[in-house]
Design a protein around this motif. Sequence first.
Motif, PDB file in Angstrom:
ATOM      1  N   GLU A  60       0.849  -1.210   0.000  1.00 42.14           N
ATOM      2  CA  GLU A  60       0.000   0.000   0.000  1.00 42.14           C
ATOM      3  C   GLU A  60       0.877   1.250   0.000  1.00 42.14           C
ATOM      4  O   GLU A  60       2.107   1.151   0.133  1.00 42.14           O
ATOM      5  N   ALA A  61       0.249   2.436  -0.116  1.00 38.73           N
ATOM      6  CA  ALA A  61       1.018   3.683  -0.156  1.00 38.73           C
ATOM      7  C   ALA A  61       0.245   4.799   0.520  1.00 38.73           C
ATOM      8  O   ALA A  61      -0.977   4.898   0.365  1.00 38.73           O
ATOM      9  N   LYS A  62       0.952   5.631   1.284  1.00 43.63           N
ATOM     10  CA  LYS A  62       0.346   6.792   1.950  1.00 43.63           C
ATOM     11  C   LYS A  62       1.163   8.040   1.644  1.00 43.63           C
ATOM     12  O   LYS A  62       2.386   7.955   1.460  1.00 43.63           O
ATOM     13  N   ILE A  75       5.451   9.915  -1.316  1.00 47.22           N
ATOM     14  CA  ILE A  75       4.523   8.777  -1.337  1.00 47.22           C
ATOM     15  C   ILE A  75       5.259   7.612  -0.672  1.00 47.22           C
ATOM     16  O   ILE A  75       6.244   7.107  -1.212  1.00 47.22           O
ATOM     17  N   HIS A  76       4.801   7.239   0.514  1.00 51.24           N
ATOM     18  CA  HIS A  76       5.468   6.195   1.296  1.00 51.24           C
ATOM     19  C   HIS A  76       4.833   4.861   0.956  1.00 51.24           C
ATOM     20  O   HIS A  76       3.630   4.678   1.169  1.00 51.24           O
ATOM     21  N   THR A  77       5.629   3.943   0.443  1.00 52.72           N
ATOM     22  CA  THR A  77       5.104   2.604   0.158  1.00 52.72           C
ATOM     23  C   THR A  77       5.975   1.587   0.873  1.00 52.72           C
ATOM     24  O   THR A  77       7.147   1.855   1.165  1.00 52.72           O
ATOM     25  N   ARG A  98       1.747   0.057  -8.266  1.00 51.05           N
ATOM     26  CA  ARG A  98       0.374   0.459  -8.609  1.00 51.05           C
ATOM     27  C   ARG A  98      -0.163   1.458  -7.590  1.00 51.05           C
ATOM     28  O   ARG A  98      -0.717   2.501  -7.963  1.00 51.05           O
ATOM     29  N   SER A  99       0.000   1.157  -6.300  1.00 48.24           N
ATOM     30  CA  SER A  99      -0.564   2.072  -5.282  1.00 48.24           C
ATOM     31  C   SER A  99       0.148   3.414  -5.295  1.00 48.24           C
ATOM     32  O   SER A  99      -0.483   4.456  -5.123  1.00 48.24           O
ATOM     33  N   LYS A 105      -1.365  10.051  -9.053  1.00 51.05           N
ATOM     34  CA  LYS A 105      -2.469  10.516  -9.899  1.00 51.05           C
ATOM     35  C   LYS A 105      -3.519  11.253  -9.062  1.00 51.05           C
ATOM     36  O   LYS A 105      -3.958  12.346  -9.445  1.00 51.05           O
ATOM     37  N   GLN A 106      -3.914  10.674  -7.930  1.00 56.36           N
ATOM     38  CA  GLN A 106      -4.938  11.301  -7.068  1.00 56.36           C
ATOM     39  C   GLN A 106      -4.487  12.685  -6.590  1.00 56.36           C
ATOM     40  O   GLN A 106      -5.304  13.559  -6.353  1.00 56.36           O
ATOM     41  N   HIS A 107      -3.169  12.867  -6.424  1.00 56.90           N
ATOM     42  CA  HIS A 107      -2.635  14.149  -5.958  1.00 56.90           C
ATOM     43  C   HIS A 107      -2.198  15.037  -7.125  1.00 56.90           C
ATOM     44  O   HIS A 107      -1.459  15.999  -6.919  1.00 56.90           O
TER      45      HIS A 107
END
Length: 169
Positions: A60-62, A75-77, A98-99, A105-107
């Motif tokens: 996942e990524a945050k 982007i921390h994955t 992918r994440s 993209k979302q940002h």
Amino acid sequence: MEERISLIKGDITTMQVDAIVNAANSSLLGGGGVDGAIHKAAGPGLAEICRLLGGCETGEAKVTPGLHLPAKYIIHTVGPVWKGGDKGEAELLANCYRSSLNQAKQHDCKTVAIPNIGTGIYRFPKKLAAEIAIIETKKFLESNNLPLTVTFVCFSDENFNIYRDLLDS
Ligand code: ADP
């Protein structure tokens, strides 16, 4: 496609891009390798923000701000620890790409720099990791307009040469 992917050898903390990707660990509280370099360059505020995120699952990524980095976002994955290859490591590493690209993209990020996730302390085999990185990034860019460009940032000659050979072929 070729013009949307580039390769450099260097330190990802210096990249002037909208977002850099961090190969973090699941606590998101900082560690060694690229994670340590990013926390050092972003400043102590990063650990404070990361503490509020409550960790991150493998694959996942945050997202956090870049703070003192030239990059606007980090982007921390969390890559998989290599355990021989039969614990779903390849799929988990693909999920990281992918994440991370989805978060970019979302940002609304046009430019993104990505290190060689998993290939340091987590011991993922470098050539397989590079193949996954390139395949997943190409797939994502083919079906999405953002990010416009992705730069793979290799810290070692070994990884740089692996990526160059794969991208040339
Ligand atoms: P992981 O725990 O996912 O293996 P590491 O940080 O140990 O993460 O290693 C991931 C990759 O990041 C390695 O290939 C390492 O050489 C590279 N690396 C270390 N420091 C930097 C840096 N400042 N910029 C870019 N890449 C780096």
